[in-house]
Design a protein around this motif. Structure first.
Motif, mmCIF file in Angstrom:
data_model
loop_
_atom_site.group_PDB
_atom_site.id
_atom_site.type_symbol
_atom_site.label_atom_id
_atom_site.label_comp_id
_atom_site.label_asym_id
_atom_site.label_seq_id
_atom_site.Cartn_x
_atom_site.Cartn_y
_atom_site.Cartn_z
ATOM 1 N N PHE A 1 -17.026 -6.377 6.495
ATOM 2 C CA PHE A 1 -15.659 -5.938 6.772
ATOM 3 C C PHE A 1 -14.758 -6.435 5.654
ATOM 4 C CE2 PHE A 1 -11.384 -6.768 8.406
ATOM 5 C CZ PHE A 1 -11.050 -5.505 8.877
ATOM 6 N N GLY A 2 -13.982 -5.525 5.078
ATOM 7 C CA GLY A 2 -13.017 -5.888 4.047
ATOM 8 C C GLY A 2 -11.660 -5.296 4.349
ATOM 9 N N THR A 3 -10.615 -5.843 3.766
ATOM 10 C CA THR A 3 -9.272 -5.295 3.914
ATOM 11 C C THR A 3 -8.687 -4.977 2.552
ATOM 12 O OG1 THR A 3 -8.157 -7.451 3.872
ATOM 13 C CG2 THR A 3 -8.900 -6.614 6.019
ATOM 14 N N ALA B 1 -11.076 -4.708 -4.571
ATOM 15 C CA ALA B 1 -9.764 -4.480 -3.974
ATOM 16 C C ALA B 1 -9.552 -5.268 -2.694
ATOM 17 C CB ALA B 1 -9.592 -2.986 -3.675
ATOM 18 N N GLN B 2 -10.534 -6.039 -2.244
ATOM 19 C CA GLN B 2 -10.463 -6.619 -0.918
ATOM 20 C C GLN B 2 -9.665 -7.921 -0.878
ATOM 21 O OE1 GLN B 2 -14.116 -6.369 1.518
ATOM 22 N NE2 GLN B 2 -15.082 -5.652 -0.348
ATOM 23 N N ASP B 3 -8.815 -8.045 0.152
ATOM 24 C CA ASP B 3 -8.123 -9.292 0.426
ATOM 25 C C ASP B 3 -8.980 -10.181 1.324
ATOM 26 O OD1 ASP B 3 -5.222 -7.261 0.696
ATOM 27 O OD2 ASP B 3 -5.840 -8.460 -1.020
ATOM 28 N N ILE B 4 -9.670 -9.576 2.298
ATOM 29 C CA ILE B 4 -10.607 -10.268 3.176
ATOM 30 C C ILE B 4 -11.963 -9.615 3.002
ATOM 31 C CG2 ILE B 4 -11.255 -10.709 5.584
ATOM 32 C CD1 ILE B 4 -8.317 -10.679 6.288
ATOM 33 N N SER B 5 -13.014 -10.398 2.959
ATOM 34 C CA SER B 5 -14.367 -9.855 2.920
ATOM 35 C C SER B 5 -15.268 -10.768 3.736
ATOM 36 C CB SER B 5 -14.877 -9.759 1.481
ATOM 37 O OG SER B 5 -16.198 -9.243 1.454
ATOM 38 N N GLN B 6 -15.752 -10.245 4.869
ATOM 39 C CA GLN B 6 -16.588 -11.025 5.773
ATOM 40 C C GLN B 6 -17.811 -10.215 6.172
ATOM 41 O OE1 GLN B 6 -16.285 -14.171 6.956
ATOM 42 N NE2 GLN B 6 -14.454 -14.547 5.716
ATOM 43 N N PRO C 1 -1.650 -2.357 1.399
ATOM 44 C CA PRO C 1 -0.983 -1.097 1.021
ATOM 45 C C PRO C 1 -0.565 -1.088 -0.451
ATOM 46 C CG PRO C 1 -0.134 -1.910 3.110
ATOM 47 C CD PRO C 1 -0.995 -2.990 2.549
ATOM 48 N N GLU C 2 -0.195 -2.254 -0.991
ATOM 49 C CA GLU C 2 0.248 -2.316 -2.383
ATOM 50 C C GLU C 2 -0.874 -1.906 -3.328
ATOM 51 O OE1 GLU C 2 2.778 -4.517 0.195
ATOM 52 O OE2 GLU C 2 0.617 -4.781 -0.172
ATOM 53 N N GLU C 3 -2.104 -2.271 -3.004
ATOM 54 C CA GLU C 3 -3.235 -1.923 -3.850
ATOM 55 C C GLU C 3 -3.459 -0.425 -3.910
ATOM 56 O OE1 GLU C 3 -6.570 -2.264 -6.302
ATOM 57 O OE2 GLU C 3 -5.134 -3.821 -5.743
ATOM 58 N N LEU C 4 -3.167 0.263 -2.793
ATOM 59 C CA LEU C 4 -3.405 1.700 -2.721
ATOM 60 C C LEU C 4 -2.233 2.540 -3.166
ATOM 61 C CD1 LEU C 4 -5.322 2.105 0.650
ATOM 62 C CD2 LEU C 4 -6.245 2.305 -1.654
ATOM 63 N N PHE C 5 -1.009 2.113 -2.828
ATOM 64 C CA PHE C 5 0.120 3.024 -2.933
ATOM 65 C C PHE C 5 1.102 2.684 -4.056
ATOM 66 C CE2 PHE C 5 -0.801 2.996 1.791
ATOM 67 C CZ PHE C 5 -1.616 4.111 1.720
ATOM 68 N N ASP C 6 1.008 1.492 -4.668
ATOM 69 C CA ASP C 6 1.949 1.158 -5.731
ATOM 70 C C ASP C 6 1.512 1.770 -7.072
ATOM 71 O OD1 ASP C 6 3.406 -0.207 -3.946
ATOM 72 O OD2 ASP C 6 3.037 -2.207 -4.781
#
Length: 377
Positions: A367-369, A19-24, A372-377
């Motif tokens: 750290f990942g991001t 689900a991550q957009d950023i992963s560092q 909101p669309e991934e969680l709430f749509d």
């Protein structure tokens, strides 16, 4: 797309993809001369900078020994991270269990942490068999985490006689945005003591400050079974404590709600919707931009019966039901913390690794991001 798993009677909703957009990777075993990094906590400073705290363990994965409290800062939403900063180093002793919070009216960052002699094992501390014990300290930063005050001990204010083990967090703390006790800092914590029958009892509790962290008091203490915990304010100003279960083997979380600002619990229950392998988790009120609280809660933990499948759960009714779970990392994973980013994304700071023993599980903190669309749509 979600799929469901049935494991030992628990139905788990699991995302089929990352689900991550950023992963560092923020911390990696071996960095800066430390064998291992564990116990993540994260906050967003007043200027938008992310502060990722951790325990830097000099000699290995063990909870004892030479452990320093460290942080790294990100000014670009977690895409890149600055140099490691040592916040607290007390020679060969243990400094850890970060529980940071940002005071939104001043920008000050208040950090609660704990200390013990590096040579002491937890099992000996909890039975009172050591020359010293776990102590509680507070630090502060007025420049968004660049520099920190000297640790100031508050043990006598927040730890009862007879309590042995003690831990703050580990995860972010909160400032209440609604009555009752608007502006109160609430820090989740836990303790142990030797019960009359000789067993070791474990409870969660809150500590609080009504003067921006200058003085501290002990708040509500959970029923038996609580351990590491995370706190969030609900939409009506109540407070929820979500706890690692200490006494049971069937991997449920404990929850409690306080309606008087954290002085007492009005109800406590075992939360069957949140499965865990007896591990730390993080609770966050996901509020709209410009607001401090809402009916939406997020919860992160390894959603499994072993330390794997780090997931993010969503509740739209103040934590009464959990309607959706998204996998952040499907492999080995353990402790985590959550933060809301300026663009509305959710930041997740979490321990993760590869198949194998402790050395592999605690190989890095990432750290990942999640949008909101991934969680709430």
């Amino acid at each position: 797309m979600l799929r469901t798993l049935l494991i030992f009677g628990f139905t788990l909703a699991v995302s089929t993809g990352r689900a991550q957009d950023i992963s560092q990777v923020v911390y990696r075993s071996g960095d800066c001369g430390y064998a291992c990094f564990r116990i993540p906590a994260i906050v967003r400073a007043a200027d938008g900078t992310l502060l990722a705290f951790a325990e830097a363990r000099r000699d290995g994965t063990a909870d004892k020994g030479d452990i320093d409290l460290v942080l790294r800062r990100s000014a670009d939403g977690g895409r890149t991270w600055g140099e490691l900063v040592v916040v607290w180093d007390d020679a060969d002793n243990t400094c850890g269990n970060p529980a940071p919070v940002v005071l939104h009216d001043t920008g000050r960052i208040v950090l609660l942490a704990t200390w013990n002699r590096g040579e002491d094992h937890e099992r000996d501390i909890e039975r009172g068999r050591t020359a010293d014990t776990r102590r509680v300290f507070v630090l502060a930063s007025d420049d968004c985490g660049r520099t920190w005050s000297e640790p100031r001990e508050i043990t006598s204010e927040v730890k009862r006689a007879g309590w042995t083990w003690y831990a703050t967090g580990p995860c972010h703390a909160i400032v209440k945005s609604r009555a009752p006790h608007k502006g109160r800092i609430l820090v989740p914590a836990n303790h142990k003591f030797v019960a009359p029958d000789g067993s070791v009892a474990s409870h969660s509790h809150l500590i609080y400050s009504d003067d921006r962290g200058e003085t501290w008091r002990l708040g509500a203490v959970s029923q038996p079974g609580g351990n590491e915990s995370s706190v969030a304010e609900l939409s009506d100003g109540s407070v929820m404590l979500n706890m690692r279960h200490y006494d049971r083997q069937d991997s449920l979380r404990l929850c409690a709600v306080s309606r008087d600002g954290g002085h007492t619990w009005s109800e406590t229950w075992e939360e069957t919707q949140l499965v865990e392998p007896r591990c730390q988790g993080s609770l966050l009120n996901y509020a709209p931009a410009g607001e401090r609280s809402s009916r939406t809660l997020l919860f992160s933990n390894p959603r499994s019966l072993r330390r794997e499948n780090l997931s993010l759960g969503v509740s739209r009714d103040d934590g009464r039901t959990w309607s959706r779970f998204v996998t952040i990392w499907p492999g080995r994973a353990a402790y985590s913390d959550l933060v809301r980013l300026a663009d509305g994304s959710i930041g997740v700071l979490y321990e993760n690794g590869d198949p194998g023993g402790k050395e592999e599980l605690y190989k890095r903190i990432t750290f990942g991001t999640v949008s909101p669309e991934e969680l709430f749509d």
